[in-house]
Write a protein that holds these residues in place. Structure first.
Motif, mmCIF file in Angstrom:
data_model
loop_
_atom_site.group_PDB
_atom_site.id
_atom_site.type_symbol
_atom_site.label_atom_id
_atom_site.label_comp_id
_atom_site.label_asym_id
_atom_site.label_seq_id
_atom_site.Cartn_x
_atom_site.Cartn_y
_atom_site.Cartn_z
ATOM 1 N N UNK A 170 7.701 -4.768 -17.581
ATOM 2 C CA UNK A 170 7.623 -5.754 -18.648
ATOM 3 C C UNK A 170 6.304 -5.532 -19.391
ATOM 4 N N UNK A 171 6.371 -5.071 -20.653
ATOM 5 C CA UNK A 171 5.128 -4.795 -21.374
ATOM 6 C C UNK A 171 4.286 -6.044 -21.624
ATOM 7 N N UNK A 172 4.877 -7.214 -21.510
ATOM 8 C CA UNK A 172 4.151 -8.463 -21.732
ATOM 9 C C UNK A 172 3.469 -8.970 -20.457
ATOM 10 N N UNK A 173 3.882 -8.474 -19.300
ATOM 11 C CA UNK A 173 3.328 -8.945 -18.030
ATOM 12 C C UNK A 173 1.988 -8.270 -17.749
ATOM 13 N N UNK A 174 1.184 -8.946 -16.926
ATOM 14 C CA UNK A 174 -0.087 -8.354 -16.506
ATOM 15 C C UNK A 174 0.186 -7.091 -15.696
ATOM 16 N N UNK A 175 -0.685 -6.104 -15.855
ATOM 17 C CA UNK A 175 -0.600 -4.922 -15.006
ATOM 18 C C UNK A 175 -0.880 -5.340 -13.571
ATOM 19 N N UNK A 176 -0.198 -4.702 -12.644
ATOM 20 C CA UNK A 176 -0.387 -4.994 -11.224
ATOM 21 C C UNK A 176 -1.096 -3.835 -10.549
ATOM 22 N N UNK A 177 -2.068 -4.186 -9.722
ATOM 23 C CA UNK A 177 -2.781 -3.189 -8.933
ATOM 24 C C UNK A 177 -2.443 -3.464 -7.472
#
Length: 161
Positions: free
Chosen positions: A103-110
């Protein structure tokens, strides 16, 4: 293999009101990051984090990256120093809870394992994202196209039709 910029932090250190921390790279780490990022040099890197727990295992990280790097101009091929400043927001999530949705709108996950997150690696990743993929030295312009282009070597064949 240990990352170039390693700053592990235990989740237990993030209290109910969150935690503010700044990661700064030393000269050795800057040199290693320059090699990783394919840059002539990383002159300075600091990243301020505001960490907030979201439940037991998820951490929301808001931050501001400041860096000075040496890049190579894609037009002149000369090296030049460039300042970078980038604000970002990411989420540290346990590897097994990482989302499969893109999802380009979601925060990146690490993703992380155990009880430790690595703020140094997060800062390095943000540096990579902040770099201009086609850097241009200030003042360097694309040369104008020639008004009288050279004739194409097969132009004479076109006239035979």
């Amino acid at each position: 293999m240990k990352p170039e910029l390693h700053r592990p932090l235990s989740l237990d250190q993030i209290g109910p009101r969150g935690l503010d921390l700044t990661v700064e790279a030393n000269p050795t780490e800057c040199s290693a990051l320059a090699i990783r990022m394919h840059l002539p040099a990383v002159l300075a890197l600091s990243c301020a984090f505001n960490l907030i727990r979201q439940g037991r295992d998820i951490v929301l990280a808001r931050g501001v990256l400041h860096a000075r790097v040496t890049q190579t101009c894609v037009l002149s091929l000369e090296d030049f120093d460039a300042p970078l400043q980038e604000t970002f927001q990411v989420r540290f999530v346990p590897t097994e809870q990482q989302s499969d949705d893109i999802d380009p709108e979601a925060d990146d996950e690490i993703p992380f394992e155990g009880n430790l997150i690595d703020l140094g690696e997060a800062a390095a990743e943000q540096l990579g994202l902040a770099l201009d993929p086609y850097p241009r030295m200030p003042g360097v312009e694309i040369p104008p196209a020639e008004d009288d282009p050279q004739p194409h070597p097969f132009a004479a064949l076109r006239r035979l039709n």
